[in-house]
Design an enzyme around this catalytic site. Structure first.
Site, PDB file in Angstrom:
ATOM      1  N   LYS A  66      28.014 -40.398 -15.729  1.00  0.00           N
ATOM      2  CA  LYS A  66      28.201 -39.966 -17.123  1.00  0.00           C
ATOM      3  C   LYS A  66      27.307 -40.727 -18.099  1.00  0.00           C
ATOM      4  O   LYS A  66      26.819 -40.155 -19.064  1.00  0.00           O
ATOM      5  CB  LYS A  66      29.668 -40.126 -17.532  1.00  0.00           C
ATOM      6  CG  LYS A  66      30.578 -39.117 -16.853  1.00  0.00           C
ATOM      7  CD  LYS A  66      31.990 -39.203 -17.385  1.00  0.00           C
ATOM      8  CE  LYS A  66      32.886 -38.240 -16.627  1.00  0.00           C
ATOM      9  NZ  LYS A  66      34.205 -38.086 -17.221  1.00  0.00           N
ATOM     10  N   ASN A  87      29.625 -35.601 -20.331  1.00  0.00           N
ATOM     11  CA  ASN A  87      30.273 -34.923 -19.201  1.00  0.00           C
ATOM     12  C   ASN A  87      29.802 -33.470 -19.118  1.00  0.00           C
ATOM     13  O   ASN A  87      30.183 -32.751 -18.210  1.00  0.00           O
ATOM     14  CB  ASN A  87      31.809 -34.997 -19.296  1.00  0.00           C
ATOM     15  CG  ASN A  87      32.373 -33.994 -20.277  1.00  0.00           C
ATOM     16  OD1 ASN A  87      31.702 -33.591 -21.225  1.00  0.00           O
ATOM     17  ND2 ASN A  87      33.608 -33.598 -20.059  1.00  0.00           N
ATOM     18  N   ASP A 101      35.374 -34.876 -22.916  1.00  0.00           N
ATOM     19  CA  ASP A 101      36.537 -35.582 -22.349  1.00  0.00           C
ATOM     20  C   ASP A 101      37.565 -35.946 -23.422  1.00  0.00           C
ATOM     21  O   ASP A 101      38.766 -35.664 -23.272  1.00  0.00           O
ATOM     22  CB  ASP A 101      36.096 -36.870 -21.640  1.00  0.00           C
ATOM     23  CG  ASP A 101      35.469 -36.593 -20.284  1.00  0.00           C
ATOM     24  OD1 ASP A 101      35.821 -35.569 -19.663  1.00  0.00           O
ATOM     25  OD2 ASP A 101      34.641 -37.409 -19.842  1.00  0.00           O
ATOM     26  N   ALA A 127      39.284 -50.790 -20.327  1.00  0.00           N
ATOM     27  CA  ALA A 127      38.204 -50.844 -21.329  1.00  0.00           C
ATOM     28  C   ALA A 127      36.870 -50.455 -20.701  1.00  0.00           C
ATOM     29  O   ALA A 127      35.823 -50.979 -21.075  1.00  0.00           O
ATOM     30  CB  ALA A 127      38.141 -52.244 -21.938  1.00  0.00           C
ATOM     31  N   GLY A 128      36.899 -49.550 -19.747  1.00  0.00           N
ATOM     32  CA  GLY A 128      35.665 -49.076 -19.109  1.00  0.00           C
ATOM     33  C   GLY A 128      35.153 -47.811 -19.779  1.00  0.00           C
ATOM     34  O   GLY A 128      35.488 -47.503 -20.934  1.00  0.00           O
ATOM     35  N   ASN A 150      43.024 -55.035 -21.721  1.00  0.00           N
ATOM     36  CA  ASN A 150      42.182 -55.028 -20.521  1.00  0.00           C
ATOM     37  C   ASN A 150      42.290 -56.341 -19.765  1.00  0.00           C
ATOM     38  O   ASN A 150      42.506 -57.389 -20.362  1.00  0.00           O
ATOM     39  CB  ASN A 150      40.715 -54.773 -20.907  1.00  0.00           C
ATOM     40  CG  ASN A 150      39.909 -54.315 -19.712  1.00  0.00           C
ATOM     41  OD1 ASN A 150      40.381 -53.477 -18.944  1.00  0.00           O
ATOM     42  ND2 ASN A 150      38.710 -54.847 -19.537  1.00  0.00           N
ATOM     43  N   LEU A 210      45.044 -40.825 -17.421  1.00  0.00           N
ATOM     44  CA  LEU A 210      43.862 -39.949 -17.511  1.00  0.00           C
ATOM     45  C   LEU A 210      43.539 -39.283 -16.174  1.00  0.00           C
ATOM     46  O   LEU A 210      42.854 -38.272 -16.145  1.00  0.00           O
ATOM     47  CB  LEU A 210      42.633 -40.735 -17.974  1.00  0.00           C
ATOM     48  CG  LEU A 210      42.663 -41.341 -19.372  1.00  0.00           C
ATOM     49  CD1 LEU A 210      41.289 -41.926 -19.722  1.00  0.00           C
ATOM     50  CD2 LEU A 210      43.075 -40.329 -20.427  1.00  0.00           C
ATOM     51  N   TYR A 212      44.823 -37.769 -12.210  1.00  0.00           N
ATOM     52  CA  TYR A 212      45.919 -36.912 -11.761  1.00  0.00           C
ATOM     53  C   TYR A 212      46.110 -37.077 -10.258  1.00  0.00           C
ATOM     54  O   TYR A 212      45.308 -37.736  -9.590  1.00  0.00           O
ATOM     55  CB  TYR A 212      45.644 -35.437 -12.130  1.00  0.00           C
ATOM     56  CG  TYR A 212      44.383 -34.898 -11.514  1.00  0.00           C
ATOM     57  CD1 TYR A 212      43.186 -34.947 -12.214  1.00  0.00           C
ATOM     58  CD2 TYR A 212      44.380 -34.381 -10.223  1.00  0.00           C
ATOM     59  CE1 TYR A 212      42.018 -34.482 -11.650  1.00  0.00           C
ATOM     60  CE2 TYR A 212      43.211 -33.906  -9.658  1.00  0.00           C
ATOM     61  CZ  TYR A 212      42.033 -33.963 -10.371  1.00  0.00           C
ATOM     62  OH  TYR A 212      40.885 -33.509  -9.791  1.00  0.00           O
TER      63      TYR A 212
HETATM   64  P1  ATR Z   1      34.075 -46.988 -15.673  1.00  0.00           P
HETATM   65  O1  ATR Z   1      33.248 -47.584 -16.748  1.00  0.00           O
HETATM   66  O2  ATR Z   1      33.283 -46.142 -14.734  1.00  0.00           O
HETATM   67  O3  ATR Z   1      35.323 -46.355 -16.176  1.00  0.00           O
HETATM   68  P2  ATR Z   1      34.605 -49.634 -15.006  1.00  0.00           P
HETATM   69  O4  ATR Z   1      33.544 -50.037 -15.950  1.00  0.00           O
HETATM   70  O5  ATR Z   1      34.654 -50.274 -13.668  1.00  0.00           O
HETATM   71  O6  ATR Z   1      34.559 -48.114 -14.710  1.00  0.00           O
HETATM   72  O7  ATR Z   1      36.003 -49.820 -15.778  1.00  0.00           O
HETATM   73  C1  ATR Z   1      37.185 -49.639 -15.134  1.00  0.00           C
HETATM   74  C2  ATR Z   1      38.351 -50.175 -15.954  1.00  0.00           C
HETATM   75  O8  ATR Z   1      39.469 -50.309 -15.078  1.00  0.00           O
HETATM   76  C3  ATR Z   1      38.130 -51.538 -16.548  1.00  0.00           C
HETATM   77  O9  ATR Z   1      38.904 -51.646 -17.721  1.00  0.00           O
HETATM   78  C4  ATR Z   1      38.694 -52.453 -15.461  1.00  0.00           C
HETATM   79  O10 ATR Z   1      39.074 -53.716 -15.896  1.00  0.00           O
HETATM   80  P3  ATR Z   1      37.968 -54.903 -16.031  1.00  0.00           P
HETATM   81  O11 ATR Z   1      37.162 -54.579 -17.248  1.00  0.00           O
HETATM   82  O12 ATR Z   1      38.760 -56.126 -16.161  1.00  0.00           O
HETATM   83  O13 ATR Z   1      37.170 -54.833 -14.758  1.00  0.00           O
HETATM   84  C5  ATR Z   1      39.899 -51.661 -15.061  1.00  0.00           C
HETATM   85  N1  ATR Z   1      40.390 -51.985 -13.731  1.00  0.00           N
HETATM   86  C6  ATR Z   1      39.905 -51.550 -12.539  1.00  0.00           C
HETATM   87  N2  ATR Z   1      40.641 -52.027 -11.524  1.00  0.00           N
HETATM   88  C7  ATR Z   1      41.645 -52.758 -12.079  1.00  0.00           C
HETATM   89  C8  ATR Z   1      42.748 -53.492 -11.562  1.00  0.00           C
HETATM   90  N3  ATR Z   1      42.985 -53.567 -10.255  1.00  0.00           N
HETATM   91  N4  ATR Z   1      43.566 -54.109 -12.435  1.00  0.00           N
HETATM   92  C9  ATR Z   1      43.336 -54.047 -13.777  1.00  0.00           C
HETATM   93  N5  ATR Z   1      42.316 -53.358 -14.335  1.00  0.00           N
HETATM   94  C10 ATR Z   1      41.491 -52.724 -13.495  1.00  0.00           C
END
Ligand code: ATR
Length: 276
Positions: A66, A87, A101, A127-128, A150, A210, A212
């Site tokens: 994306k 998207n 989205d 926060a991703g 986060n 978000l 499913y």
């Molecule tokens: P994307 O940007 O593709 O959505 P990402 O940048 O990896 O993916 O972000 C995923 C989100 O899920 C982040 O908020 C991540 O937390 P961190 O910023 O601390 O990495 C969160 N996340 C993923 N696995 C997690 C877990 N097991 N527990 C808590 N937060 C998780």
């Protein structure tokens, strides 16, 4: 020859988008074929070029492309610019990037589930990219507050810098920042990893994931265990974002209720599904 569209992702085999777009096309009497298109980070640019040369007129873009895909757009919508991600790609003169989205989420929350956002206190966990993609359209609904919780606090703070009016806290802090009217789960943890969630009483809180299917199951179970006012997965968001992409490509707004009901039955009987 039918017009070609497709969803680009990795993995993409599980995608429900072909089923949704073929339903919309049949309903609207539009002749199209919607493909699942697998790619890789290394191959994305070359693959996109090849599909464009083959005459594809539009794409949906899903994980993990994306953000990458924005680099190949000639123009970006305001939503895509704010999200830093697309998207939806539309071949219209050049390549136009959009992001449906966030608007899809807002439509699902407000229209299908009757959840009001104006004046409400929202919490987003994660926060991703998924969170970045929904913040702009959520803020447009004029909630009272949006708190972003986060695991890595600095990432939540970075989003707050980009989206004035939001606030950040750590994953362990958020219960003290409440109460919240709506809690949105937007991490990528899915069903394989568990997020440490506190035991709370959430009888006045709507909870929404978000994703499913199986990916949403742990959060929704936690929400039900907390007595949440509602616990809803993102299937409706998937259908609504698809309808908004369809409108960008074909200029018509399809009815989403029949395909939502059909997929609801399908998903509830198949717990291997993930977010699109
Ligand atoms: P994307 O940007 O593709 O959505 P990402 O940048 O990896 O993916 O972000 C995923 C989100 O899920 C982040 O908020 C991540 O937390 P961190 O910023 O601390 O990495 C969160 N996340 C993923 N696995 C997690 C877990 N097991 N527990 C808590 N937060 C998780």
């Amino acid at each position: 020859m039918s017009a070609s569209f497709g969803v680009v992702g990795c993995p993409v085999e599980h995608s429900l988008s072909p089923q949704i777009h073929h339903n919309f096309a049949a309903q609207q009497g539009i002749d199209l074929v919607y493909h699942k298109l697998a790619s890789t980070e290394e191959q994305f640019e070359a693959d996109l070029q090849r599909w464009l040369e083959h005459g594809f007129l539009g794409f949906n873009v899903t994980v993990p492309f994306k953000s990458t895909a924005t680099r190949f757009c000639d123009t970006l919508s305001a939503e895509a610019t704010l999200a830093g991600a697309v998207n939806t790609l539309h071949v219209a003169g050049g390549l136009h990037g959009d992001n449906t989205d966030g608007p899809g989420l807002v439509r699902d929350l407000t229209r299908r589930h009757g959840i009001k956002l104006a004046g409400k206190r929202l919490l987003i966990i994660g926060a991703g990219g998924a969170t970045r993609g929904i913040l702009g359209p959520l803020l447009e609904q004029r909630p009272l507050t949006i708190t972003i919780a986060n695991r890595t606090l600095s990432r939540a703070q970075a989003l707050v810098d980009s989206f004035p009016g939001t606030r950040a806290c750590s994953l362990h802090d958020w219960p003290q920042r409440g109460p919240f009217d709506l809690l949105i789960h937007a991490t990528s943890a899915g069903h394989s990893q568990s997020i440490d969630m506190p035991k709370l009483k959430l009888t006045d809180t709507d909870c929404y994931d978000l994703s499913y299917g199986a990916a949403a199951a742990p959060f929704l179970q936690w929400a039900r265990d907390c007595g949440a006012r509602s616990a809803t997965d993102g299937l409706g968001m998937l259908v609504e974002q698809a309808a908004l992409s369809f409108r960008i490509w074909h200029g018509r707004a399809p009815d989403t209720s029949a395909i939502y009901r059909q997929l609801r039955t399908q998903i509830d009987g198949d717990h291997s599904a993930h977010a699109d």
